[in-house]
Design a protein around this motif. Structure first.
Motif, mmCIF file in Angstrom:
data_model
loop_
_atom_site.group_PDB
_atom_site.id
_atom_site.type_symbol
_atom_site.label_atom_id
_atom_site.label_comp_id
_atom_site.label_asym_id
_atom_site.label_seq_id
_atom_site.Cartn_x
_atom_site.Cartn_y
_atom_site.Cartn_z
ATOM 1 N N ASP A 60 0.548 -1.540 -0.073
ATOM 2 C CA ASP A 60 -0.153 0.100 0.453
ATOM 3 C C ASP A 60 1.320 1.454 -0.148
ATOM 4 O O ASP A 60 0.160 2.504 -0.266
ATOM 5 C CB ASP A 60 -0.960 -0.067 0.963
ATOM 6 C CG ASP A 60 -2.025 -0.943 1.013
ATOM 7 O OD1 ASP A 60 -2.786 -1.485 -0.107
ATOM 8 O OD2 ASP A 60 -3.035 -1.614 1.897
ATOM 9 N N ARG A 112 -1.899 8.502 -4.717
ATOM 10 C CA ARG A 112 -3.966 8.825 -5.384
ATOM 11 C C ARG A 112 -4.130 9.344 -5.690
ATOM 12 O O ARG A 112 -4.460 10.673 -6.243
ATOM 13 C CB ARG A 112 -4.951 8.685 -3.690
ATOM 14 C CG ARG A 112 -4.434 7.433 -3.141
ATOM 15 C CD ARG A 112 -5.709 7.174 -1.842
ATOM 16 N NE ARG A 112 -6.734 7.907 -2.272
ATOM 17 C CZ ARG A 112 -7.393 6.246 -2.461
ATOM 18 N NH1 ARG A 112 -6.188 5.575 -2.650
ATOM 19 N NH2 ARG A 112 -8.179 5.937 -3.689
ATOM 20 N N SER A 258 -5.094 -2.114 -7.288
ATOM 21 C CA SER A 258 -5.839 -2.769 -6.041
ATOM 22 C C SER A 258 -7.155 -2.480 -6.221
ATOM 23 O O SER A 258 -7.682 -2.042 -7.155
ATOM 24 C CB SER A 258 -5.191 -2.402 -4.751
ATOM 25 O OG SER A 258 -5.263 -0.915 -4.869
ATOM 26 N N PRO A 259 -8.180 -3.056 -5.088
ATOM 27 C CA PRO A 259 -9.733 -2.418 -4.859
ATOM 28 C C PRO A 259 -9.476 -0.910 -5.121
ATOM 29 O O PRO A 259 -10.217 -0.107 -5.075
ATOM 30 C CB PRO A 259 -10.106 -3.448 -4.063
ATOM 31 C CG PRO A 259 -9.585 -4.589 -3.636
ATOM 32 C CD PRO A 259 -7.441 -4.379 -3.966
ATOM 33 N N ASP A 260 -8.865 -0.178 -3.952
ATOM 34 C CA ASP A 260 -8.972 0.788 -3.618
ATOM 35 C C ASP A 260 -8.376 1.780 -4.803
ATOM 36 O O ASP A 260 -8.904 2.973 -5.232
ATOM 37 C CB ASP A 260 -7.828 1.069 -2.511
ATOM 38 C CG ASP A 260 -8.378 1.015 -1.332
ATOM 39 O OD1 ASP A 260 -9.848 0.735 -1.326
ATOM 40 O OD2 ASP A 260 -7.661 1.003 -0.054
ATOM 41 N N MET A 261 -7.454 1.040 -5.474
ATOM 42 C CA MET A 261 -6.962 1.906 -6.885
ATOM 43 C C MET A 261 -7.960 1.416 -7.334
ATOM 44 O O MET A 261 -7.704 2.840 -9.152
ATOM 45 C CB MET A 261 -5.882 1.467 -7.238
ATOM 46 C CG MET A 261 -5.178 2.131 -6.116
ATOM 47 S SD MET A 261 -3.971 3.553 -6.726
ATOM 48 C CE MET A 261 -4.724 4.025 -4.462
ATOM 49 N N VAL A 263 -10.696 1.544 -7.159
ATOM 50 C CA VAL A 263 -12.055 2.635 -7.142
ATOM 51 C C VAL A 263 -12.001 4.509 -7.496
ATOM 52 O O VAL A 263 -12.376 5.127 -7.963
ATOM 53 C CB VAL A 263 -12.227 2.674 -5.150
ATOM 54 C CG1 VAL A 263 -13.346 4.255 -5.759
ATOM 55 C CG2 VAL A 263 -13.469 1.222 -5.024
ATOM 56 N N LEU A 264 -10.126 4.486 -7.160
ATOM 57 C CA LEU A 264 -9.345 5.717 -7.590
ATOM 58 C C LEU A 264 -10.152 5.580 -9.283
ATOM 59 O O LEU A 264 -10.519 7.220 -9.608
ATOM 60 C CB LEU A 264 -8.511 5.566 -7.598
ATOM 61 C CG LEU A 264 -7.948 7.412 -7.286
ATOM 62 C CD1 LEU A 264 -8.158 8.592 -6.917
ATOM 63 C CD2 LEU A 264 -6.066 6.971 -6.950
#
Length: 300
Positions: A60, A112, A258-261, A263-264
């Motif tokens: 991360d 991000r 990754s899941p967060d990326m 979404v971004l």
């Protein structure tokens, strides 16, 4: 020890080594990114993968990658890049190349921020992005546009940023355009004093004097690809077709899985498309550079 100050990718950069590719600045209060030589920390856990001669491990907030016969690079917390060359005789230009590519992509990912693998033009204070996979004609098109006195904003990477007007803006990476020998010949550029890397017929042309560090709204994206039937076609894309076509041109896409990326990526590209026209030009594999150029200029 000399310390060098630069601006690039929308960030103030402090470096132990000189980067002629970046835009020098005289001062800033505090660097966003620090670049130095040093030993490689270990990454105890992370996702590991390889692309060609480069192997990556990332989690991360850390990225460690090794370039075969060049060196190792460590990127942490969106503010630190450490370089360890393979040997003392490594050419600095080659060592810097991977800082300006994967290492800075890691910095942006950790912050991000989404970078796009695209060239860009500044027209009436708005940006037109021009993207295409290898062989699609992006470099040749940019060379032709530069030859016709269009203002090149950024060559290979544009950083996406939210604007105060809620429109997606673009920020330039650094003031150098990279052109293959074929493009150099087609538009009669003679300066070959800055080869990008040994053994590659690709050269850097600088435009420090015309480099603009401000962010501008993006109002057009032009995507180039090879046609399936050997004909020229121009198509305006919308909705899901536009999203799928544009998201393919995120720079270093393996960094954003990754899941967060994910979404971004979805939020950023969706916002970009709210105020942006997207066109796709399919071209024959063998076509005159001027013919492709005329198709592009018809849209801008």
């Amino acid at each position: 020890m000399s310390i060098y100050k630069y601006w690039g990718f929308g960030l103030d950069i402090l470096s132990e080594i000189p980067f002629p590719e970046l835009s020098p600045v005289t001062s800033f209060e505090q660097a966003h990114v620090n670049i130095r030589m040093g030993e490689m920390p270990e990454i105890p856990d992370g996702f590991t993968f390889s692309t060609g001669s480069i192997s990556y491990t990332m989690n991360d907030h850390e990225l460690l990658f090794t370039v075969r016969d060049v060196g190792k690079y460590y990127v942490k917390d969106g503010d630190t890049i450490i370089i360890r060359p393979d040997h003392a005789g490594i050419e600095m230009r080659l060592l810097r190349l991977f800082v300006l590519a994967a290492a800075m992509a890691g910095i942006l990912q950790q912050r991000r921020i989404i970078p796009m693998h695209t060239g860009s033009l500044l027209i009436d204070s708005k940006l037109t992005l021009i993207a295409g996979r290898s062989g699609a004609g992006k470099s040749t098109t940019l060379a032709g546009l530069m030859n016709k006195q269009y203002r090149i904003f950024s060559d290979d990477i544009v950083v996406l940023a939210n604007g105060a007007d809620h429109q997606m803006h673009g920020i330039a990476s650094y003031p150098m355009i990279k052109l293959w020998e074929q493009s150099m010949q087609a538009f009669e550029y003679e300066d070959r004093s800055f080869p990008i890397m040994p053994g590659m017929e690709k050269y850097g042309l600088f435009f420090h004097d015309d480099f603009d560090t401000r962010a501008y709204p993006i109002n057009r994206v032009i995507l180039l690809k090879l046609s399936d039937d050997g004909r020229f076609t121009t198509e305006r894309l919308s909705g899901g077709n536009a999203f799928e076509a544009v998201v393919e041109h995120i720079y270093k896409p393996s960094f954003f899985n990754s899941p967060d990326m994910r979404v971004l990526k979805f939020k950023t590209i969706t916002q970009l498309l709210q105020n942006t026209e997207v066109y796709q030009i399919a071209r024959p594999a063998n076509c005159a550079p001027d013919e492709l150029l005329s198709r592009v200029t018809a849209l801008i």
